[in-house]
Design a protein around this motif. Sequence first.
Motif, PDB file in Angstrom:
ATOM      1  N   CYS A  87      81.508  42.453  53.873  1.00  0.00           N
ATOM      2  CA  CYS A  87      80.232  42.186  53.213  1.00  0.00           C
ATOM      3  C   CYS A  87      79.135  42.891  53.992  1.00  0.00           C
ATOM      4  N   CYS A 144      76.678  40.006  55.683  1.00  0.00           N
ATOM      5  CA  CYS A 144      77.093  39.112  56.765  1.00  0.00           C
ATOM      6  C   CYS A 144      78.345  39.586  57.499  1.00  0.00           C
ATOM      7  N   TYR A 153      81.439  39.480  56.495  1.00  0.00           N
ATOM      8  CA  TYR A 153      82.654  38.767  56.109  1.00  0.00           C
ATOM      9  C   TYR A 153      83.644  39.743  55.462  1.00  0.00           C
ATOM     10  N   CYS A 209      80.369  37.551  47.771  1.00  0.00           N
ATOM     11  CA  CYS A 209      80.792  37.148  49.114  1.00  0.00           C
ATOM     12  C   CYS A 209      80.859  35.621  49.197  1.00  0.00           C
ATOM     13  N   GLU A 266      80.936  33.826  51.780  1.00  0.00           N
ATOM     14  CA  GLU A 266      80.244  33.358  52.969  1.00  0.00           C
ATOM     15  C   GLU A 266      78.738  33.237  52.744  1.00  0.00           C
ATOM     16  N   CYS A 267      78.135  34.269  52.158  1.00  0.00           N
ATOM     17  CA  CYS A 267      76.673  34.266  52.010  1.00  0.00           C
ATOM     18  C   CYS A 267      76.221  34.430  50.566  1.00  0.00           C
TER      19      CYS A 267
HETATM   20 ZN   LIG Z   1      78.368  37.950  52.980  1.00  0.00          ZN
END
Ligand SMILES: [Zn+2]
Length: 135
Positions: free
Chosen positions: A97, A100, A102, A112, A114-115
């Motif tokens: 990503c 971030c 990831y 993503c 994660e974010c």
């Molecule tokens: Zn991310």
Amino acid sequence: MTELDRAFHLARTLRMIVVMLCRGAALVFAYRGLSTLTLGFYWYIQRRPLYRAGMMPASEAYEWIQLGLERLAPGVLLALLSTLIARWLVPAPRAVCLRCGYSTTKLTKPVCPECGAPVPIESTGDAGPRREAPH
Ligand SMILES: [Zn+2]
């Protein structure tokens, strides 16, 4: 062309440059080694009567072989290991990503986890075949 495609393209180009530098250096070592062996061989041919007559010890008569091989060896190693060296110096870019970091290699959705940033769908595919070393 996605961000990842560009990264792979750059990595491939850099690896190719490293491989060419390694092989160029290998040629220099090979030239030095082979010329030492050639000159040493002629040197030995000229002095063979001395050696035959026992006026020259075997350690002196053949030390050009050792010297030539010692000069040749780094060239052979560099030529054989050039692709490994290039892979080690220039690691393959990973699909991550951009916001971030990831890893997005195993994602099925273009988001993503994660974010929540959008991830280019191309970069979610398997990057395996593109990790090949340059020729
Ligand atoms: Zn991310």
